[in-house]
Design a protein around this motif. Sequence first.
Motif, PDB file in Angstrom:
ATOM      1  N   VAL A  65       0.834  -1.194   0.000  1.00 37.44           N
ATOM      2  CA  VAL A  65       0.000   0.000   0.000  1.00 37.44           C
ATOM      3  C   VAL A  65       0.870   1.246   0.000  1.00 37.44           C
ATOM      4  O   VAL A  65       2.027   1.219   0.422  1.00 37.44           O
ATOM      5  N   THR A  66       0.302   2.343  -0.484  1.00 34.15           N
ATOM      6  CA  THR A  66       0.950   3.641  -0.387  1.00 34.15           C
ATOM      7  C   THR A  66       0.618   4.233   0.975  1.00 34.15           C
ATOM      8  O   THR A  66      -0.551   4.312   1.357  1.00 34.15           O
ATOM      9  N   VAL A  67       1.640   4.625   1.708  1.00 36.44           N
ATOM     10  CA  VAL A  67       1.433   5.148   3.062  1.00 36.44           C
ATOM     11  C   VAL A  67       0.982   6.605   2.981  1.00 36.44           C
ATOM     12  O   VAL A  67       1.593   7.425   2.279  1.00 36.44           O
ATOM     13  N   THR A  68      -0.088   6.929   3.687  1.00 32.80           N
ATOM     14  CA  THR A  68      -0.578   8.294   3.793  1.00 32.80           C
ATOM     15  C   THR A  68      -0.698   8.651   5.264  1.00 32.80           C
ATOM     16  O   THR A  68      -0.619   7.790   6.143  1.00 32.80           O
ATOM     17  N   GLU A  69      -0.918   9.933   5.522  1.00 28.10           N
ATOM     18  CA  GLU A  69      -1.139  10.341   6.902  1.00 28.10           C
ATOM     19  C   GLU A  69      -2.418   9.720   7.453  1.00 28.10           C
ATOM     20  O   GLU A  69      -2.566   9.560   8.659  1.00 28.10           O
ATOM     21  N   GLY A  70      -3.337   9.372   6.551  1.00 28.68           N
ATOM     22  CA  GLY A  70      -4.589   8.793   7.001  1.00 28.68           C
ATOM     23  C   GLY A  70      -4.502   7.324   7.352  1.00 28.68           C
ATOM     24  O   GLY A  70      -5.206   6.856   8.245  1.00 28.68           O
ATOM     25  N   ASN A  71      -3.646   6.553   6.650  1.00 27.68           N
ATOM     26  CA  ASN A  71      -3.605   5.113   6.930  1.00 27.68           C
ATOM     27  C   ASN A  71      -2.384   4.687   7.733  1.00 27.68           C
ATOM     28  O   ASN A  71      -2.227   3.510   8.041  1.00 27.68           O
ATOM     29  N   PHE A  72      -1.503   5.635   8.064  1.00 24.16           N
ATOM     30  CA  PHE A  72      -0.277   5.264   8.766  1.00 24.16           C
ATOM     31  C   PHE A  72      -0.572   4.588  10.100  1.00 24.16           C
ATOM     32  O   PHE A  72       0.014   3.563  10.444  1.00 24.16           O
ATOM     33  N   GLN A  73      -1.492   5.154  10.881  1.00 23.04           N
ATOM     34  CA  GLN A  73      -1.781   4.588  12.196  1.00 23.04           C
ATOM     35  C   GLN A  73      -2.328   3.175  12.084  1.00 23.04           C
ATOM     36  O   GLN A  73      -2.008   2.301  12.896  1.00 23.04           O
ATOM     37  N   GLN A  74      -3.115   2.923  11.033  1.00 20.50           N
ATOM     38  CA  GLN A  74      -3.637   1.570  10.830  1.00 20.50           C
ATOM     39  C   GLN A  74      -2.510   0.582  10.553  1.00 20.50           C
ATOM     40  O   GLN A  74      -2.536  -0.560  11.033  1.00 20.50           O
ATOM     41  N   LEU A  75      -1.505   1.035   9.792  1.00 19.32           N
ATOM     42  CA  LEU A  75      -0.371   0.158   9.500  1.00 19.32           C
ATOM     43  C   LEU A  75       0.428  -0.148  10.761  1.00 19.32           C
ATOM     44  O   LEU A  75       0.886  -1.282  10.967  1.00 19.32           O
ATOM     45  N   VAL A  76       0.600   0.856  11.613  1.00 23.24           N
ATOM     46  CA  VAL A  76       1.301   0.626  12.873  1.00 23.24           C
ATOM     47  C   VAL A  76       0.535  -0.390  13.723  1.00 23.24           C
ATOM     48  O   VAL A  76       1.118  -1.303  14.318  1.00 23.24           O
ATOM     49  N   GLU A  77      -0.787  -0.257  13.780  1.00 25.79           N
ATOM     50  CA  GLU A  77      -1.597  -1.209  14.541  1.00 25.79           C
ATOM     51  C   GLU A  77      -1.535  -2.597  13.927  1.00 25.79           C
ATOM     52  O   GLU A  77      -1.517  -3.609  14.637  1.00 25.79           O
ATOM     53  N   LEU A  78      -1.469  -2.668  12.593  1.00 25.60           N
ATOM     54  CA  LEU A  78      -1.383  -3.962  11.915  1.00 25.60           C
ATOM     55  C   LEU A  78      -0.089  -4.686  12.273  1.00 25.60           C
ATOM     56  O   LEU A  78      -0.022  -5.919  12.239  1.00 25.60           O
TER      57      LEU A  78
END
Length: 332
Positions: A65-78
Amino acid sequence: MSSPASRPVPPAAANLVNLRGAVDLSSLKRPSQPAPQAPGGVPGGPGTQAGQETPGGQGSPELSVTVTEGNFQQLVELSAQVPVVFALWASYSPESAAMVETLERLVAGYGGRLVLGTADIDAFPQLAQAFQVQAVPTAVAVLKGQPVPLFQGGADEQQVRSLFDELLKVAAANGVTGSLGAGEPQDAAPAPLPPLHQAAFDAIEAGDYAAAADAYRQALNEMPSDHEAKAGLAQVELMARLQPLSAQDSEAVRSQAADEPDNLQAQLAVADLDVAGGHVEDALNRLVAFIGRNFGPERETARVRLLELFDVVGAGDERVAKARQALARVLF
């Protein structure tokens, strides 16, 4: 930023190390913004979330995925379920496209046990600052919310595959054994650690490096051939030495080491900082050079520390093999 030669950092050096507080990732949670296309056409736009099914796909989870400010936190939680590899790139870096293509291809071959996030540091400069990126391209894994440096600059496919294999071992040791692959278990129970290793792990989680070291020493007393306990002891002793150092302290000791090449304590401290920061060759070469210039008790102290750092980096690492050869030359 420049694009230096590859500087791989074996994730084994971070195995069972508590990096809490080393990087503040929570501050990066921001409203979603459109994301640029990654070099090489990496899939995953601003509306795609890692781990979700690809729209119009065959039920396969999105692993790049392309990391954005909107999905970054979800990636950290993943990253509590699977390791997430962040590829930080820039359009001005000629090595970026090749790195992203290599990482995407390799991640796809791990059957959902890894997720790749690509980030343009010009569009998301806060991420580069949070990861303390010094050059692009850079690859950093996040495991249970904590960063694990992988490499800076270019890296060949075999080297990256070895790093990923080691990263998955570290993940398993820390209880991260999930998979996003279809039909594969999501929460397979990790194999239990030996009791003393578990005690050391629990102590590390609590930030009590002295207790962790005591547990590893007891494990070695009971089984002197326990290589994992030996490596674990070297790692927690390194973290204990680094724990009280502030950024200002680190700069001061680096300056002292540059001005006083035969100051034992300064050279030892900078070697610790270099290993922790991924500059493994610099650290090992520094101590080998000190040993070659000095004699007596200080030489032996430096030799013992060098052997401990060999355990931190890993006996199978080619940089350790080269440093062992260099050590033999200066000793004999």
